[in-house]
Scaffold this active site. Structure first.
Site: not given
Ligand code: G3P
Ligand code: MG
Length: 249
Positions: A15, A42, A44, A57, A117
């Site tokens: 993440h 993953e 952002d 993020h 994302e």
């Molecule tokens: O993509 C899954 C996760 O990253 C979504 O939540 O807030 O960590 O971007 P967040």
């Molecule tokens: Mg995310």
């Protein structure tokens, strides 16, 4: 419908680029995750004021950089000078915000998979979806494993589909609101990524029964990971990269 050949992604996904032991959404985090054996990440992605896709993020800069204010209001020439590492630890001082271009190079050079994302600055959903998808399509042209584009915002995925229909899409879901299934279908998604607390046998059957893959975020406890693996989950996004050995998944 998807087939195994259409789903090349590893089950375990780090993440925010493995952003626990290193500052989230920086290349230092990707390097950390790769060193621990993670093969999928993953991150952002949003746009600078002059349209450069980069990793962050929050909509604002203060939590994870040396600056304040709305990130999307600054040009890349300014954002590229910020310190995105010191907040996490002195050893990461000077770690920059990465561009999507820089992350694509790291991912491809190391044979890794990426889940992008699309995380727009509020109000810029359609523009962000379009520009991120255009860049992703160009950056991964000719590669065997395309990035998976995901978003909580349907407008982002709609714009991504119009810009790069060949790239796989996933709808992110934090609460099961009416119409989520129809939304994922209408966006031509190949996967649904839910808050792990929502996932049970019935939801998994609904998602996989539609021919989609079912992924969850953010799974950090071993008992919860075992529950989801026993259900037959297709992907787990985790911060706990020092706790879960991805090869065991
Ligand atoms: O993509 C899954 C996760 O990253 C979504 O939540 O807030 O960590 O971007 P967040
Ligand atoms: Mg995310």
């Amino acid at each position: 419908m998807t087939s195994p050949a259409d789903w090349p992604y590893p089950r375990w996904v780090a993440h925010r680029g493995a952003g626990k032991l290193a500052p989230e959404n920086t290349l230092a985090a990707f390097r950390q995750g790769a060193a621990l054996g993670y093969r999928a990440f993953e991150c952002d992605v949003k746009l600078s004021a002059d349209g450069v896709p980069f990793l962050l993020h929050d909509a604002t800069l203060q939590r994870t950089t040396s600056a304040t204010g709305t990130a999307g209001e600054r040009p890349w020439s300014e954002l590229s000078q910020l310190d995105a590492g010191s907040w996490h630890g002195r050893q990461f001082a000077g770690e920059p915000l990465p561009t999507l271009t820089g992350v694509a190079a790291f991912i491809q050079q190391n044979g890794l998979a990426l889940n992008i994302e699309i995380k727009p600055t509020p109000g810029l959903e359609t523009l962000t979806g379009r520009v991120v998808a255009e860049h992703a399509a160009r950056l991964w042209a000719g590669q065997s494993m395309p990035p998976l584009l995901s978003s909580f915002r349907p407008e982002c995925l709609l714009a991504a589909r119009e810009a790069a229909p060949q790239l796989p899409r996933a709808l992110l879901i934090d609460t099961l609101e009416a119409g989520w299934f129809e939304m994922a279908a209408s966006l031509g998604c190949v996967a649904v990524v839910t808050n792990h607390q929502l996932m049970d046998a019935a939801l998994l059957a609904r998602v996989q029964g539609a021919g989609w893959r079912a992924l969850v975020y953010t799974v950090n406890e071993p008992v919860e990971a075992q529950r989801l693996l026993a259900l037959g989950i297709d992907g787990l996004i985790t911060d706990a990269v020092d706790r879960f050995a991805p090869a065991a998944g």
